[in-house]
Design a protein around this motif. Structure first.
Motif, PDB file in Angstrom:
ATOM      1  N   SER A 131       5.146  11.968 -10.625  1.00 50.29           N
ATOM      2  CA  SER A 131       4.308  11.401 -11.685  1.00 50.29           C
ATOM      3  C   SER A 131       3.200  12.350 -12.120  1.00 50.29           C
ATOM      4  N   ASN A 132       2.538  12.992 -11.158  1.00 47.44           N
ATOM      5  CA  ASN A 132       1.416  13.867 -11.514  1.00 47.44           C
ATOM      6  C   ASN A 132       1.859  15.056 -12.359  1.00 47.44           C
TER       7      ASN A 132
ATOM      8  N   THR B 129       7.231   5.762 -20.756  1.00 47.57           N
ATOM      9  CA  THR B 129       6.929   5.775 -19.324  1.00 47.57           C
ATOM     10  C   THR B 129       5.797   6.735 -18.966  1.00 47.57           C
ATOM     11  N   VAL B 130       5.600   7.770 -19.760  1.00 50.68           N
ATOM     12  CA  VAL B 130       4.618   8.800 -19.415  1.00 50.68           C
ATOM     13  C   VAL B 130       3.190   8.262 -19.486  1.00 50.68           C
TER      14      VAL B 130
ATOM     15  N   ASP C 137       1.975   7.647 -16.094  1.00 56.70           N
ATOM     16  CA  ASP C 137       1.621   8.896 -15.419  1.00 56.70           C
ATOM     17  C   ASP C 137       0.248   9.384 -15.865  1.00 56.70           C
TER      18      ASP C 137
ATOM     19  N   ASN D 110      -3.108   9.694 -13.307  1.00 56.72           N
ATOM     20  CA  ASN D 110      -3.455  11.039 -12.843  1.00 56.72           C
ATOM     21  C   ASN D 110      -4.476  11.799 -13.678  1.00 56.72           C
TER      22      ASN D 110
ATOM     23  N   THR E  29       7.508   1.885 -17.700  1.00 62.05           N
ATOM     24  CA  THR E  29       7.759   2.667 -16.486  1.00 62.05           C
ATOM     25  C   THR E  29       9.259   2.932 -16.380  1.00 62.05           C
TER      26      THR E  29
ATOM     27  N   ARG F  84      12.458   7.988 -10.577  1.00 61.60           N
ATOM     28  CA  ARG F  84      11.179   8.570 -10.175  1.00 61.60           C
ATOM     29  C   ARG F  84      10.115   7.490  -9.952  1.00 61.60           C
TER      30      ARG F  84
ATOM     31  N   GLN G  23       6.491   5.736  -9.910  1.00 58.45           N
ATOM     32  CA  GLN G  23       5.296   5.655 -10.738  1.00 58.45           C
ATOM     33  C   GLN G  23       4.425   4.499 -10.273  1.00 58.45           C
ATOM     34  N   ASP G  24       3.128   4.611 -10.521  1.00 57.58           N
ATOM     35  CA  ASP G  24       2.187   3.542 -10.225  1.00 57.58           C
ATOM     36  C   ASP G  24       1.477   3.156 -11.521  1.00 57.58           C
TER      37      ASP G  24
END
Length: 285
Positions: free
Chosen positions: A79-80, A108-109, A112, A116, A133, A205, A207-208
């Motif tokens: 994610s970062n 979805t980005v 991220d 971050n 997400t 992937r 993600q939070d």
């Protein structure tokens, strides 16, 4: 002014392809494409004078896609790193707090970015038939999409791979046979340049979305626009289960008969909605 495209190095050394159209003094908007594709999907849209005369239009190919680097490890899709790619692009073009336009997987980005990067990295989200997400690909997509997802991971049968990607691309439109062949070939070329293992990683992937949803609860501007004839995403499900519970400043636009690729099939409605939202959001900066 238009750039022919530039490769920008992200934090881990991955090269990210990006380009810009318009006057850098105008309010900035960053466009992010969908699953397995590239920013080339926005090329015709960026030629629209209603947009390029008002805004500074940026786009880039996500890592693992198109003309950007395609590292082949799971760690390279953390994610970062997606957030770092976005930060590298806006830093290179010297823009601050752009409006974020995410189409489909491009949505979805935003999770991220909020997880971050500092607050105010973006000024608003204009989500185009988007999922918030990667996990949403399993809960917010149509039975058709779910049926072909496993085939994106087939690496030992070229015919299956090409047919899967062609079928997916054609489903983005109301009637693919009416689309210019150059458009479909460009999208297919982008998609087949992505190796199947990367296609799988992208949907798995981690993600939070906590920080994204916290921003939504505090009134962060979010507009969701989708077509009622979308064959790829169950937009009503996404709105009801993943947006309405979290975003207090949520606008929802449904384009009657609109496809998944609204900005291509329903260009006029898309542009008018984007201009109205951009003028409202970017004016606050």
């Amino acid at each position: 002014m238009a750039t022919n495209g530039i490769l920008i190095m992200s934090s881990d050394g991955t090269q990210i392809f990006a380009s810009a159209v318009g006057n850098p003094r105008n309010p900035p908007i960053v466009f992010v494409h969908g699953y397995t594709l590239s920013a080339a999907v926005f090329d015709d849209l960026f030629k629209e004078q209603q947009l390029n005369s008002r805004y500074y239009l940026l786009s880039y190919d996500l890592r693992g896609h198109g003309r950007s680097g395609k590292p082949n490890t799971t760690e390279a899709y953390a994610s970062n790193l997606f957030a770092d790619d976005f930060a590298a692009v806006i830093k290179y073009f010297k823009v601050k707090s752009p409006l974020y336009v995410g189409w489909s997987y491009g949505g979805t980005v935003t999770a991220d970015i909020f997880a971050n990067l500092p607050p105010q990295t973006i000024s608003g989200i204009f989500a185009v038939a988007a999922i918030p997400t990667a996990k949403s690909a399993l809960t917010g997509t149509t039975p058709f999409t779910l049926s072909i997802v496993p085939s994106f991971g087939v690496s030992d049968d070229v015919a299956v791979d090409v047919n899967t990607r062609t079928t997916y691309i054609d489903a983005c439109f109301n009637n693919a046979s009416n689309m210019p062949i150059q458009t479909r070939w460009s999208m297919l070329g982008s998609s087949v340049s992505q190796l199947p293992p990367i296609s799988v990683i992208l949907l798995q992937r981690a993600q939070d979305p906590t920080m994204l949803y916290e921003a939504g609860a505090q009134g962060f501007p979010y507009l969701s626009i989708s077509g009622t004839s979308d064959k790829v995403v169950l937009n009503n499900n996404v709105t009801q289960s993943e947006l309405q519970p979290h975003f207090t400043n949520l606008e929802v636009i449904k384009v009657n008969g609109g496809s998944h690729a609204l900005f291509i099939d329903n260009t006029d409605e898309f542009i008018q909605a984007l201009i109205q939202f951009a003028n409202k959001v970017l004016k606050r900066n």
